[in-house]
Design a protein around this motif. Sequence first.
Motif, PDB file in Angstrom:
ATOM      1  N   ASN A   1       1.082   5.155  11.938  1.00  0.00           N
ATOM      2  CA  ASN A   1       0.785   4.359  10.746  1.00  0.00           C
ATOM      3  C   ASN A   1      -0.634   3.818  10.856  1.00  0.00           C
ATOM      4  N   LEU A   2      -1.329   3.807   9.753  1.00  0.00           N
ATOM      5  CA  LEU A   2      -2.655   3.179   9.681  1.00  0.00           C
ATOM      6  C   LEU A   2      -2.841   2.763   8.228  1.00  0.00           C
ATOM      7  N   ALA A   3      -3.172   1.517   8.004  1.00  0.00           N
ATOM      8  CA  ALA A   3      -3.344   1.060   6.622  1.00  0.00           C
ATOM      9  C   ALA A   3      -4.362  -0.078   6.560  1.00  0.00           C
ATOM     10  N   VAL A   4      -4.912  -0.221   5.377  1.00  0.00           N
ATOM     11  CA  VAL A   4      -5.864  -1.292   5.072  1.00  0.00           C
ATOM     12  C   VAL A   4      -5.339  -2.020   3.833  1.00  0.00           C
ATOM     13  N   ALA A   5      -5.365  -3.327   3.856  1.00  0.00           N
ATOM     14  CA  ALA A   5      -4.922  -4.108   2.691  1.00  0.00           C
ATOM     15  C   ALA A   5      -5.680  -3.665   1.443  1.00  0.00           C
TER      16      ALA A   5
ATOM     17  N   ARG B   1      -9.085  12.484   3.323  1.00  0.00           N
ATOM     18  CA  ARG B   1     -10.556  12.452   3.438  1.00  0.00           C
ATOM     19  C   ARG B   1     -10.980  11.685   4.687  1.00  0.00           C
ATOM     20  N   LEU B   2     -10.299  10.564   4.923  1.00  0.00           N
ATOM     21  CA  LEU B   2     -10.624   9.768   6.116  1.00  0.00           C
ATOM     22  C   LEU B   2     -10.462  10.623   7.374  1.00  0.00           C
ATOM     23  N   TYR B   3      -9.299  11.271   7.506  1.00  0.00           N
ATOM     24  CA  TYR B   3      -9.040  12.033   8.737  1.00  0.00           C
ATOM     25  C   TYR B   3      -9.960  13.249   8.837  1.00  0.00           C
ATOM     26  N   GLU B   4     -10.206  13.911   7.722  1.00  0.00           N
ATOM     27  CA  GLU B   4     -11.104  15.071   7.750  1.00  0.00           C
ATOM     28  C   GLU B   4     -12.512  14.648   8.156  1.00  0.00           C
TER      29      GLU B   4
ATOM     30  N   VAL C   1       0.800  -1.231   0.000  1.00  0.00           N
ATOM     31  CA  VAL C   1       0.000   0.000   0.000  1.00  0.00           C
ATOM     32  C   VAL C   1       0.835   1.283   0.000  1.00  0.00           C
ATOM     33  N   TYR C   2       2.118   1.186   0.325  1.00  0.00           N
ATOM     34  CA  TYR C   2       2.962   2.388   0.363  1.00  0.00           C
ATOM     35  C   TYR C   2       4.089   2.289  -0.658  1.00  0.00           C
ATOM     36  N   LEU C   3       4.387   3.419  -1.277  1.00  0.00           N
ATOM     37  CA  LEU C   3       5.541   3.497  -2.171  1.00  0.00           C
ATOM     38  C   LEU C   3       6.844   3.455  -1.374  1.00  0.00           C
TER      39      LEU C   3
ATOM     40  N   TRP D   1      -9.110  -4.829   0.497  1.00  0.00           N
ATOM     41  CA  TRP D   1     -10.154  -4.551   1.485  1.00  0.00           C
ATOM     42  C   TRP D   1     -10.466  -3.066   1.613  1.00  0.00           C
ATOM     43  N   GLN D   2      -9.816  -2.241   0.796  1.00  0.00           N
ATOM     44  CA  GLN D   2     -10.073  -0.801   0.925  1.00  0.00           C
ATOM     45  C   GLN D   2     -11.462  -0.452   0.412  1.00  0.00           C
ATOM     46  N   ARG D   3     -11.991   0.659   0.906  1.00  0.00           N
ATOM     47  CA  ARG D   3     -13.329   1.172   0.574  1.00  0.00           C
ATOM     48  C   ARG D   3     -14.435   0.238   1.074  1.00  0.00           C
ATOM     49  N   HIS D   4     -14.175  -0.455   2.165  1.00  0.00           N
ATOM     50  CA  HIS D   4     -15.208  -1.269   2.802  1.00  0.00           C
ATOM     51  C   HIS D   4     -15.494  -0.785   4.226  1.00  0.00           C
ATOM     52  N   GLY D   5     -15.041   0.424   4.550  1.00  0.00           N
ATOM     53  CA  GLY D   5     -15.290   0.970   5.883  1.00  0.00           C
ATOM     54  C   GLY D   5     -14.304   0.509   6.943  1.00  0.00           C
ATOM     55  N   ILE D   6     -13.253  -0.214   6.527  1.00  0.00           N
ATOM     56  CA  ILE D   6     -12.331  -0.783   7.520  1.00  0.00           C
ATOM     57  C   ILE D   6     -11.387   0.279   8.087  1.00  0.00           C
ATOM     58  N   GLY D   7     -10.914   1.192   7.219  1.00  0.00           N
ATOM     59  CA  GLY D   7     -10.057   2.278   7.720  1.00  0.00           C
ATOM     60  C   GLY D   7     -10.799   3.100   8.765  1.00  0.00           C
ATOM     61  N   ALA D   8     -12.059   3.410   8.489  1.00  0.00           N
ATOM     62  CA  ALA D   8     -12.866   4.180   9.445  1.00  0.00           C
ATOM     63  C   ALA D   8     -13.071   3.384  10.729  1.00  0.00           C
ATOM     64  N   ALA D   9     -13.278   2.073  10.590  1.00  0.00           N
ATOM     65  CA  ALA D   9     -13.467   1.236  11.786  1.00  0.00           C
ATOM     66  C   ALA D   9     -12.184   1.186  12.612  1.00  0.00           C
TER      67      ALA D   9
ATOM     68  N   THR E   1      -0.842  14.670  -1.030  1.00  0.00           N
ATOM     69  CA  THR E   1      -1.307  13.924  -2.206  1.00  0.00           C
ATOM     70  C   THR E   1      -2.093  12.665  -1.829  1.00  0.00           C
ATOM     71  N   ASN E   2      -2.170  12.363  -0.552  1.00  0.00           N
ATOM     72  CA  ASN E   2      -2.864  11.146  -0.109  1.00  0.00           C
ATOM     73  C   ASN E   2      -4.344  11.468   0.136  1.00  0.00           C
ATOM     74  N   LEU E   3      -5.083  11.490  -0.961  1.00  0.00           N
ATOM     75  CA  LEU E   3      -6.487  11.909  -0.891  1.00  0.00           C
ATOM     76  C   LEU E   3      -7.301  11.000   0.034  1.00  0.00           C
ATOM     77  N   ALA E   4      -7.080   9.685  -0.078  1.00  0.00           N
ATOM     78  CA  ALA E   4      -7.851   8.739   0.743  1.00  0.00           C
ATOM     79  C   ALA E   4      -7.594   9.001   2.229  1.00  0.00           C
ATOM     80  N   GLY E   5      -6.316   9.138   2.600  1.00  0.00           N
ATOM     81  CA  GLY E   5      -5.982   9.394   3.997  1.00  0.00           C
ATOM     82  C   GLY E   5      -6.555  10.725   4.473  1.00  0.00           C
TER      83      GLY E   5
END
Length: 168
Positions: free
Chosen positions: A85-89, A130-133, A39-41, A92-100, A124-128
Motif C-alpha cells: 500500500n502507498l497513498a497520499v492524502a 505513472r508514478l511507478y513507471e 483515496v480508495y474506492l 496533498w496529491q501532486r506535490h511530489g509526496i508520493g515520489a518522496a 485504471t490507476n493512471l496516477a499510480g
Amino acid sequence: MSAILSPPWTDTLCVQPELSFRAFNENDVAAVAAIEAEVYLFPWSAGNFFDSLLSGYRCMGAWAADELVSYAVVMTAIDEAHLLNLAVASKWQRHGIGAAMLTNVIDEMRRQPLEMIYLEVRPTNLAGLRLYESFGFNQLGVRRDYYPALTGREDALFLGFNIAPRTI
Ligand SMILES: CC(C)(COP(=O)(O)OP(=O)(O)OC[C@H]1O[C@@H](n2cnc3c(N)ncnc32)[C@H](O)[C@@H]1OP(=O)(O)O)[C@@H](O)C(=O)NCCC(=O)NCCS
C-alpha cells in the motif's frame, strides 16, 4: 527528508512541503485509515493496518508539520519486498509526496539484503502507474480478477523493480 519551502503552500505552486518520515504505529492508525478511506474506492479497514503492524510489516508515514500526509506498507520476505500500500492524502496529491515516499521506501529496502520490490496496481490507476513507471518499475505480469470493482473484478498489473545495490 529534504525540503523545500516554508508555508503557505498552495496548489498552484505545487511545492513539496518539508516532510518528516517515521514508522507509523497503533496511535497513527486512525489517521492512516482516514486517508485510506478518502483515496480508495475499496479501502483497507483500520483492522488491516493493525494486522500489518502485528505482522511486522514495515509501516511508514510522512508528516508535514504534525499532519500525516502519506503512508506506505511493505512486506519483506527472504530477498524480496512487496509494496502492499502507498497513498497520499487527497489534498496533498501532486506535490511530489508520493515520489518522496516511494524514494524513502526504496532507500530503506536498499539498506537490507533485498533484491526486488514487487507491487500490484490497477491498470485504471493512471496516477499510480505513472508514478511507478517513472521510477523504473517494469510490468512482469497480470493477475487476473485481482481487485474488487464496481462491476465484477479488475485485473492487477504486477510490477517489479530491482533494488539491489548497483555495482559497476
Ligand atoms: C498514486 C499517488 C500515491 C501519487 O502520489 P502524489 O503525491 O500525487 O504523486 P507525486 O506528486 O509525487 O507525482 C509523482 C509522479 O507520479 C505521476 N502522477 C501522480 N499523480 C498523477 C496523476 N493524477 N496523473 C498522472 N500522473 C500522475 C507523475 O508521473 C508524477 O510525476 P510529475 O509530477 O513529474 O508528472 C496518489 O495519487 C495516491 O495516493 N493515489 C491513491 C492511492 C493509490 O492509488 N496508490 C497506489 C496504489 S498501487
